[in-house]
Each structure stands twice: as C-alpha cells, then as structure tokens.
Design an enzyme around this catalytic site. Structure first.
Site, mmCIF file in Angstrom:
data_model
loop_
_atom_site.group_PDB
_atom_site.id
_atom_site.type_symbol
_atom_site.label_atom_id
_atom_site.label_comp_id
_atom_site.label_asym_id
_atom_site.label_seq_id
_atom_site.Cartn_x
_atom_site.Cartn_y
_atom_site.Cartn_z
ATOM 1 N N GLU A 1 4.938 -20.614 -28.329
ATOM 2 C CA GLU A 1 4.167 -21.829 -28.043
ATOM 3 C C GLU A 1 3.383 -22.322 -29.259
ATOM 4 O O GLU A 1 3.220 -23.531 -29.448
ATOM 5 C CB GLU A 1 3.215 -21.583 -26.873
ATOM 6 C CG GLU A 1 3.895 -21.390 -25.529
ATOM 7 C CD GLU A 1 4.354 -19.970 -25.280
ATOM 8 O OE1 GLU A 1 4.958 -19.710 -24.219
ATOM 9 O OE2 GLU A 1 4.108 -19.099 -26.156
ATOM 10 N N LYS B 1 21.584 -9.224 -17.389
ATOM 11 C CA LYS B 1 20.646 -9.741 -16.401
ATOM 12 C C LYS B 1 21.404 -10.023 -15.102
ATOM 13 O O LYS B 1 22.482 -10.621 -15.119
ATOM 14 C CB LYS B 1 19.996 -11.018 -16.935
ATOM 15 C CG LYS B 1 18.795 -11.518 -16.165
ATOM 16 C CD LYS B 1 18.152 -12.684 -16.915
ATOM 17 C CE LYS B 1 16.906 -13.181 -16.228
ATOM 18 N NZ LYS B 1 16.284 -14.309 -16.963
ATOM 19 N N ARG C 1 -2.131 -20.424 -25.283
ATOM 20 C CA ARG C 1 -1.786 -19.603 -26.434
ATOM 21 C C ARG C 1 -1.746 -20.420 -27.721
ATOM 22 O O ARG C 1 -1.739 -19.853 -28.815
ATOM 23 C CB ARG C 1 -0.418 -18.951 -26.205
ATOM 24 C CG ARG C 1 -0.273 -18.286 -24.861
ATOM 25 C CD ARG C 1 1.072 -17.634 -24.677
ATOM 26 N NE ARG C 1 1.117 -16.357 -25.365
ATOM 27 C CZ ARG C 1 2.155 -15.534 -25.319
ATOM 28 N NH1 ARG C 1 3.240 -15.874 -24.648
ATOM 29 N NH2 ARG C 1 2.132 -14.396 -25.966
#
Length: 647
Positions: free
Chosen positions: A376, A291, A404
């Site tokens: 979640e 990244k 969610r």
C-alpha cells in the site's frame, strides 16, 4: 457421497485430535487420512458460516508437519495475515468452535490470544509476521531461552516492503528462526511482481531437482578433484540454481534456503523443517502448495480459489446468498464509465483487484491498471508519480489498509498537491472479520492531512456523483469511502445547500442531525421518531465531510442542537471536526457526536455491533429526544441575555 456424509463417516481420526501431541503420534498413513478428514471438516463447516476456505485447504499438510516438528505453544508459530490459521485452530483443540466461526461468540477468523495459548499475533494485515519473528528471536536469544520461532508467510506477502526490511534484519542478527514460504502463486489473486515470477519459474520447471542431482553426482563421483575443476563444477551448479530459483537471493542476504518442497507431502515438509530447526540460524523453507487443494470448486475458481466466500453450497461451491448490487459493483461500473470518457484515468490496487472492483476496469483497459502486490505504501507513492506524469490515478483499497500508507498520502501525495483519488471499500464496521479489518479509522487519521477532501456517499447515486467529483479535482488528493455489502436504496435530497444535501426538514428547527454516508437512512428514521415527541429535526448529508463545508456550519447556527452520527471513531471524526469549525465561527450551539469508540470491537455481524454501540435508529432517537428535552429544562443563563444554558 456428500461432504457432510464424508465428515461423519471418515472423521474418526480427527475426533481423536485434541492438541498437537495427538498428531505427533500418528503414522504416515494416518496423517494422509487425517488430512482428508480435515478438508472434509473445513468444507462442511465453512460452507455454513463463510470464511477463508481456499487458503486453508492449501495448508493442511504444511500445518500438520509444523505441529509434528515444533512444540507449540513453547515454540511460537506465527501466521502472516492469519486467514490460513484454521487448520492450526483445528489441531490445537478448537474444533467445536467452528460451528460459529466468525459469528458472535464463536471463533475468530484469525488467530486470537483470547482463544488459545497457541495464538500470538492478532493483527491480520499482511507482511508483518517476519518483523514479529525477528523481535521474538532476538528476545529469546537475549534471555537465553531455547525456543523456536516459525513464521509462515505467503509468497504474496513477500511483495510487501516490511518483509524485506525484516529479512535484512533477520539475516544481520543471525538468530535461529524458520521462515516458511507458503508459495501458492496467489494472495487474493495470482501474486504480482518480480519475486513471484521467479518462484513461478521454479514451480513450472519439473526437471529442476533432476538437474541438480546430476550435477551433485558429477561432483561426488569425480576423484581427486582439483581446486580449478571444483570451482568450475560449482559455478555450473550455482548457475543452474540461479536460473530458476531464489536461493542465491536469500543466501546473499545471509539466510539459508531449503527447498522447494512439495507442501502437500507431510514427510517431505517434516524433513525440511527438522533440518531448518537444527541449523541454528535463519532458514527459509520454500513449500509449494495449491490454494484450494483437494476441493474441485476451489481449485477451479480462477478469480481467487474461493479465498473468502460467504456461506456456500458444499457440493458445488456456489454462494447461497441471493446476488445483490454491492457498493463495490457500483464503484466498479462508474469507474469504467469515467475511464471511457477520460483516458488519463488509471487504476491501482494492492493485490485486491477483484475485491475492490478494479478488476472490472482491468478487463476493459488492462494497460491502464497496475496491481502492485501487497504494498500500500508503494501504491500511494507510485500514484503520486503517475499524477506527476499527467494522469489521474484511482487507488482502490480496503479502508483498514490505507492506514499503512499514511506517511505516503501525507507527504508524497498531499504535500505535492497531486490529484490522486483513494477509494476506500469496506469503510466502517465490517463485521465478521473483526477489529483489524474494521475501516473505522480513516476519517480521523486522514482528516488531519492538509488539502485532502473526503467524501462519504449514502447510496448508489451519490457514489457515482461523488466519484466523478473526486476525479474532477485537480489540485490535491481525494478520498471516497463506502461500506461493505448491499448498496442502500437511493435516498433523494429535498434540497441542496451548497454541497450539503437536506434529506428531511420540519417547520421547527430544534435539531440539526448530520448523518454521514450510509447512516443517512438512519437519520431520516430518527427524525420521524423524534417528531413523534414534538420536536423538529433537519437531517443533512454533508456529502463531503472534510474539510467541513461552511454551509454546514451556517445550518448548525440556525438550530438549538447539533447531533452527528458517523461510522468511524469519534476521536477526530466528523463530529469533532464540525464542533471545531463551529467554535472557530463563534457558533455556540451545543454539539453531540455519535460514532464508534476507539477500541478493539469483537467480531459479529455489522447489525449486532452497531446495536452494541447504540448506533441504531431507536437508540439515536432516544438520545436525541433526551438531549433536546434537556435543553428545554435547562435554567436561564443571564450571561446569554435570557437564552437557556447549554451543556
């Protein structure tokens, strides 16, 4: 040389790219140059607008290889989350749009069907792409269409349960489908979980391929290998692979595995993708990337590799905005203060420790913070277990992401009357990230949960107070929601009626203006504007909006008109709940509710979007004045003993 100079001097190849076909014609040497030009372009453009720079710097070669092997848009390229699709946008003819990236009228920060036929998924919530891919592959198989489906999923997204549900079905169906695992060891922050540890062991074992090659050579050079010897050698090979790689796990599911490949080596990625494309069934291509690759400020940023900064200095990577106190900072500091006093308080986050402020607690009490990855649903039910075990969990997520876990909040937490506090950052209209990230649904969606209390602080003082009040609740769940950005200046109450703060009042009681959360300052300004027209407005902040305080209904009964203004959808929102509570109490004062229409509102600044929705002080004052003056002009209704008719 500056980044801008580099873009100007070395952007010649990039200027010839108008679509994927232009990339297919390039030589290996040209591709290396193009990759460098794309990185210069990304840094120069995103530094001005803000956006997801780190993830995109990490997928330059990977995206180039995908567009050389597959034929988009006939072949469908699906990006999980989508914040790593900037390079895809560049290669599909949208370079000019980057001057207004994430701004009104400019490119979305995520894939967008309205922008290009090369984009398909607009939902930018993680761990969903594999399910889309499963359905697409099944549809093409049933229709007899020979089209490739490619899903790019990060190793962080693989911590989400939907990915594993999808993998199980993908393996069972057996349709041609390529899953590219972009493995950079991070989602927002370093990826958490058992699979992440397994992949990390592979990244940190440079001798892995050498060992496999040795075993392969031994097998190939052994003449007349009998079955027993073959099985022994095969077992040795399999055992070495199992020790450091996830092949066995995926192949046991029925999905072939290719890799790991260097995600920054275009020929290597191309070879792996071509093999996967020609296999005829589901294949995982494991690409190891970094990244922020190629940009030192991003590579050196330990927190999140410049995951999604605002505008920044292209040379140094430092943010240009003057530091200010954010809502998240206030929450983080107060949570630590509470944790100092209460050893039963623990924190949970879903791969977003820094963005939600939980990292501050983790730095002081690392043993009392749990990062569950992009999960979640698990976060909510794990919090239920923690509460059952005698702790008070504080679950910090973005408002849009708690949607969610509705079922878990409803049945796993609330039905058991468990003391769990959910802290929703980025509530309301958040702006540049667009409709999938707007936190406008929570007050409506979770307002139906029995026993759940919802608080909406208006400033730093009420955020601190209401967080403490929430954590003090021991007989059910609580939600504390606040917006993004700089925290509002403290707005003291004139007086308090039960839990309701009165922020402004007049000798006349024409209008009760219920200003929810961050709209409190707007409410006070509206009252001043309406007063200029001769009407009196009482402005109140309910503080706790669900359940509706009885005192708020009593205040409503003493006014001629009630107006609510909230940073959430109107359907099922605070205004709707208050109107119902007033009907139940037989309070017949008319109610006008102002809020966000249930729709997909385009990206832009928060101020621009609120102006579009007529949720500014000027617009609200104009509406309130019109409504109350309309009551003055209404005919007398004999059925109400002389009172004026109310509409």
């Amino acid at each position: 040389m500056s980044v801008e100079e580099g873009t100007a001097n070395h952007g010649r190849l990039l200027g010839t790219v108008h679509g994927p076909q232009d990339v297919k014609r390039m030589t290996a040497e040209q591709l290396d140059i193009l990759a460098a030009e794309i990185r210069d372009f990304l840094i120069a453009k995103v530094s001005r607008t803000g956006g997801h720079v780190g993830p995109n710097l990490g997928v330059v070669e990977l995206t180039l290889a995908m567009h050389r092997v597959f034929d988009s848009p006939r072949d469908r390229l699906l990006f999980d989350t989508g914040h790593q699709a900037y390079v895809h946008k560049i290669l599909t003819g949208r370079q000019e749009g980057f001057d207004k990236l994430r701004q009104r009228g400019g490119l979305s920060g995520y894939p967008s069907q309205a922008e290009s036929e090369h984009d398909l998924i607009e939902n930018s919530h993680a761990s969903t792409a594999l399910s889309y891919a499963d359905g697409l592959a099944k549809a093409y198989a049933l229709r007899g269409e020979k089209r490739s489906v490619v899903a790019v999923v990060g190793d962080g997204a693989l911590t989400g349960g939907m990915c594993w549900e999808a993998l199980n079905n993908i393996a069972t169906a057996g349709n041609p489908l390529v899953i590219v695992v972009n493995d950079n060891g991070r989602s927002y922050s370093p990826t958490i979980g058992g699979l992440a540890d397994h992949l990390s062991s592979l990244r940190l074992n440079p001798g892995y391929e050498k060992v496999l090659d040795t075993v392969k050579d031994a097998l190939g050079n052994t003449p007349f290998v009998g079955k027993p010897m073959y099985e022994v050698l095969h077992a040795v090979k399999k055992g070495i692979k199992d020790a450091v790689a996830p092949q066995a796990m995926f192949e046991d599911l029925g999905i072939k595995y290719v890799g790991p490949v260097d995600g920054h080596d275009v020929p290597a990625v191309e070879a792996a993708l071509r093999a996967a494309k020609n296999f005829g069934g589901p294949v995982i291509v494991h690409a190891v990337t970094r990244k922020g690759y190629g940009y030192r400020p991003a590579e050196d940023d330990e927190a999140d590799c410049l995951h999604g900064p605002g505008a920044f200095d292209a040379e140094t990577g430092k943010l240009l905005a003057v530091p200010s106190v954010k809502w998240t900072n206030v929450f983080a500091d107060e949570l630590v203060a509470i944790a100092d006093e209460r050893p039963d308080v623990v924190g949970i986050t879903a791969a977003m420790a820094e963005p939600t402020g939980i990292a501050t607690l983790a730095r002081k009490y690392p043993e009392r913070v749990y990062d569950v990855g992009i999960a979640e649903q698990h976060a909510a039910t794990s919090a239920a277990g923690l509460a059952m075990g005698g702790l008070h969990p504080v679950v910090a997520v973005y408002a849009t992401f708690l949607n969610r876990a509705f079922d878990q909040v409803l049945l796993d937490v609330a039905m058991h009357k468990l003391p769990v506090t959910f802290v929703l950052d980025r509530a309301g209209i958040t702006g540049p990230d667009g409709p999938s990230h707007y936190g406008i649904w929570d007050m409506s969606v979770f307002g139906v949960v029995p026993g759940l209390r919802i608080a909406a602080p208006r400033d730093s003082a009420t955020l601190r107070d209401e967080l403490r009040e929430a954590i003090a609740v021991d007989d059910g769940p609580t939600i504390l929601r606040f917006p993004t950005g700089t925290v509002a200046a403290d707005l003291p109450a004139v007086r308090r009626v039960g839990p309701v703060d009165v922020l402004a009042e007049s000798a006349r009681t024409d209008v009760l203006l219920v200003a929810v959360g961050s709209f409190a300052g707007l409410g006070v300004e509206v009252a001043a504007r309406v007063a200029e027209q001769g009407y009196g407005v009482t402005v109140v902040d309910p503080r706790w909006v669900r359940p509706v305080p009885a005192e708020l209904v009593e205040l409503a009964a003493g006014h001629r008109l009630v107006v609510t203004v909230e940073d959430g959808v109107r359907i099922g929102g605070v205004g709707s709940a208050l109107a119902q509570a007033m009907r139940d109490a037989d309070v017949r004062v008319p109610v006008k509710d102002l809020g966000v229409p249930a729709d997909w509102h385009p990206h832009g600044t928060r101020a621009q979007i609120l102006a579009d929705l007529r949720l500014t002080a000027q617009d609200v004052a104009r509406d309130v004045t019109g409504w109350i003056s309309g009551l003055d002009a209404a005919p007398v209704d004999p059925a109400t003993n002389g009172a004026r008719a109310q509409s």
